[in-house]
Design an enzyme around this catalytic site. Sequence first.
Site, PDB file in Angstrom:
ATOM      1  N   HIS A   1       9.079  -1.953   2.104  1.00 12.08           N
ATOM      2  CA  HIS A   1       9.063  -2.775   3.280  1.00 12.08           C
ATOM      3  C   HIS A   1      10.101  -3.925   3.652  1.00 12.08           C
ATOM      4  O   HIS A   1      10.343  -3.875   5.052  1.00 12.08           O
ATOM      5  CB  HIS A   1       7.756  -3.903   3.045  1.00 12.08           C
ATOM      6  CG  HIS A   1       6.247  -3.229   2.953  1.00 12.08           C
ATOM      7  ND1 HIS A   1       5.913  -3.233   1.434  1.00 12.08           N
ATOM      8  CD2 HIS A   1       5.700  -2.382   3.469  1.00 12.08           C
ATOM      9  CE1 HIS A   1       4.666  -2.633   1.371  1.00 12.08           C
ATOM     10  NE2 HIS A   1       4.412  -2.104   2.700  1.00 12.08           N
TER      11      HIS A   1
ATOM     12  N   HIS B   1       6.926  -4.726  -0.647  1.00 16.00           N
ATOM     13  CA  HIS B   1       7.813  -4.435  -1.901  1.00 16.00           C
ATOM     14  C   HIS B   1       9.134  -3.999  -1.112  1.00 16.00           C
ATOM     15  O   HIS B   1       9.356  -4.128   0.220  1.00 16.00           O
ATOM     16  CB  HIS B   1       7.181  -3.137  -2.701  1.00 16.00           C
ATOM     17  CG  HIS B   1       6.885  -1.976  -2.042  1.00 16.00           C
ATOM     18  ND1 HIS B   1       7.668  -1.215  -0.960  1.00 16.00           N
ATOM     19  CD2 HIS B   1       5.614  -1.466  -1.764  1.00 16.00           C
ATOM     20  CE1 HIS B   1       6.961  -0.277  -0.483  1.00 16.00           C
ATOM     21  NE2 HIS B   1       5.660  -0.436  -0.897  1.00 16.00           N
TER      22      HIS B   1
ATOM     23  N   ASP C   1       5.877   7.961   3.750  1.00 12.29           N
ATOM     24  CA  ASP C   1       4.568   8.396   4.596  1.00 12.29           C
ATOM     25  C   ASP C   1       4.916   9.275   5.471  1.00 12.29           C
ATOM     26  O   ASP C   1       4.662   9.117   6.770  1.00 12.29           O
ATOM     27  CB  ASP C   1       3.618   7.075   4.997  1.00 12.29           C
ATOM     28  CG  ASP C   1       3.129   6.186   3.822  1.00 12.29           C
ATOM     29  OD1 ASP C   1       2.722   6.634   2.991  1.00 12.29           O
ATOM     30  OD2 ASP C   1       3.552   5.039   3.881  1.00 12.29           O
TER      31      ASP C   1
ATOM     32  N   GLN D   1       9.993   6.612   5.407  1.00 14.23           N
ATOM     33  CA  GLN D   1       9.651   8.128   5.332  1.00 14.23           C
ATOM     34  C   GLN D   1       8.877   8.542   4.237  1.00 14.23           C
ATOM     35  O   GLN D   1       8.231   9.642   4.267  1.00 14.23           O
ATOM     36  CB  GLN D   1      11.054   8.796   5.175  1.00 14.23           C
ATOM     37  CG  GLN D   1      11.236  10.274   4.574  1.00 14.23           C
ATOM     38  CD  GLN D   1      10.745  11.060   5.664  1.00 14.23           C
ATOM     39  OE1 GLN D   1      10.884  10.815   7.017  1.00 14.23           O
ATOM     40  NE2 GLN D   1      10.276  12.452   5.341  1.00 14.23           N
TER      41      GLN D   1
ATOM     42  N   TYR E   1       1.398  -6.903   0.648  1.00 17.18           N
ATOM     43  CA  TYR E   1       1.730  -6.533  -0.795  1.00 17.18           C
ATOM     44  C   TYR E   1       3.286  -5.895  -0.949  1.00 17.18           C
ATOM     45  O   TYR E   1       3.496  -4.965  -1.457  1.00 17.18           O
ATOM     46  CB  TYR E   1       0.674  -5.863  -1.576  1.00 17.18           C
ATOM     47  CG  TYR E   1       0.868  -6.257  -3.118  1.00 17.18           C
ATOM     48  CD1 TYR E   1       0.126  -7.372  -3.634  1.00 17.18           C
ATOM     49  CD2 TYR E   1       1.445  -5.323  -4.140  1.00 17.18           C
ATOM     50  CE1 TYR E   1       0.183  -7.694  -4.955  1.00 17.18           C
ATOM     51  CE2 TYR E   1       1.520  -5.704  -5.266  1.00 17.18           C
ATOM     52  CZ  TYR E   1       1.024  -6.882  -5.707  1.00 17.18           C
ATOM     53  OH  TYR E   1       0.960  -7.291  -7.097  1.00 17.18           O
TER      54      TYR E   1
ATOM     55  N   GLN F   1      -8.841   3.068   7.705  1.00 18.28           N
ATOM     56  CA  GLN F   1      -8.108   4.082   7.294  1.00 18.28           C
ATOM     57  C   GLN F   1      -8.289   4.335   5.740  1.00 18.28           C
ATOM     58  O   GLN F   1      -7.585   5.170   5.261  1.00 18.28           O
ATOM     59  CB  GLN F   1      -6.510   4.029   7.420  1.00 18.28           C
ATOM     60  CG  GLN F   1      -6.004   2.791   6.601  1.00 18.28           C
ATOM     61  CD  GLN F   1      -4.507   2.516   7.184  1.00 18.28           C
ATOM     62  OE1 GLN F   1      -4.249   1.947   8.086  1.00 18.28           O
ATOM     63  NE2 GLN F   1      -3.534   3.003   6.352  1.00 18.28           N
TER      64      GLN F   1
HETATM   65  O1  PAF Z   1       1.700   2.436   6.148  1.00 16.59           O
HETATM   66  C1  PAF Z   1       1.021   1.410   6.498  1.00 16.59           C
HETATM   67  O2  PAF Z   1       1.089   0.373   5.493  1.00 16.59           O
HETATM   68  C2  PAF Z   1      -0.488   1.574   7.094  1.00 16.59           C
HETATM   69  O3  PAF Z   1      -0.903   2.924   7.414  1.00 16.59           O
HETATM   70  C3  PAF Z   1       0.023   1.078   8.657  1.00 16.59           C
HETATM   71  C4  PAF Z   1       0.731   1.860   9.270  1.00 16.59           C
HETATM   72  C5  PAF Z   1       0.407  -0.366   8.668  1.00 16.59           C
HETATM   73  C6  PAF Z   1      -1.210   1.162   9.402  1.00 16.59           C
HETATM   74  O4  PAF Z   1      -2.535   0.161   8.783  1.00 16.59           O
END
Ligand code: PAF
Length: 277
Positions: free
Chosen positions: A34, A31, A147, A145, A29, A58
Site C-alpha cells: 500500500h 503494508h 491483484d 499488480q 491494515y 466483496q
Molecule cells: O484491493 C483492495 O484492497 C480492495 O479490493 C479495494 C480495491 C480497496 C476495493 O475494496
Amino acid sequence: MKTIKTVSEMQDCRKTLAEPVGFVPTMGYLHGGHISLVRKAREENVSVVVSIFVNPKQFGPNEDFEKYPRDLQGDLEILEEEGVDAVFAPEAAEIYPQDFNSRVEVLGITQKLEGNCRPGHFRGVTTVVNKLFNIVRPQRAYFGQKDAQQVIVIQKMVKDLNMNLEVITCPTIREEDGLAMSSRNIYMNPEERQSAIVLYRSLMLAQDMYQRGERDAEAIRKEMVRLIKTEELARIDYVSVADPATLDELDMITGKALVSLAVKFGKTRLIDNVVLG
Ligand code: PAF
C-alpha cells in the site's frame, strides 16, 4: 491530514483539493505494498486521497470479512507520515445505506480465476470502487499488480463506462524471501508462512522455463503444480497461464502471459502472479 467519515464531508473536502488528485483505495491494515502505491500517487499528483474501507460486498458468506485485520489508528499514523491530504474511512452504513439497491458488474472476465473461486467477489469490488471513484473524483487511481485480475477488471469497467480517470498499476512488493505482501499474511502460523514461499518459487520457475524457451503453457502449469505439491501444507485452488486480456487459458505462449495462482495454507488463501513476455 483530514480524516473523513461521511460521503458529504468527502465531497466537500474534494472541492478544496488542488488537482490532479491521486487516489489509493484500500481495505486498511496497510503494508509495504500500500505504501508503494501512496508514494507513487504522491509523486504524480498534487493531492492524494486514500480510502480505508473493508468492503462487505466483496467477501463471500464463508470468507474472512469478520476477521479481516483492522488497525485504523496505525494506518492513519502511516498515512500522515506519507503526506496524504485526506483519508476517507467510512462505516459500512455510510457506503451502503439501508435502501442501497444498485450494483456495477463487469461480465466475462469476472467469471474466470478468482471470480470462479469467489462468486460475486468482483461485483463487490466494482460496485465499491465505482462509488469511491464517484465520491473522490480522482484523476488517477493506483492499484497493485498483486491483484492482477482486479486491476484488469477495474480497467475494463473504466473503459466500458467511459470513466474519466487513469488506472495505474504498481509492481508487487515482496518480503525478503519473495512472499508477496498482503494483509492476510498475518493469518499464517510459522509453518504455513515458511511453506508459502513456494508460491514465489513456482512463479520464478515459470519465469525461468519461459526464459529458457518453453512456450507450452501446460508444461509450465504442470511443473508449477509439481513444485507446489512438494509443500504438504499447500492446497491449490488454481495455477493458470492465461491471456492477460481475456484471461482464457493458453495452449501456447505467443505474446504476453499472465501466470497466476491461488493456494491455501491452512485457512489462509494467498494469490500471486507474474507476467511473462
Ligand atoms: O484491493 C483492495 O484492497 C480492495 O479490493 C479495494 C480495491 C480497496 C476495493 O475494496
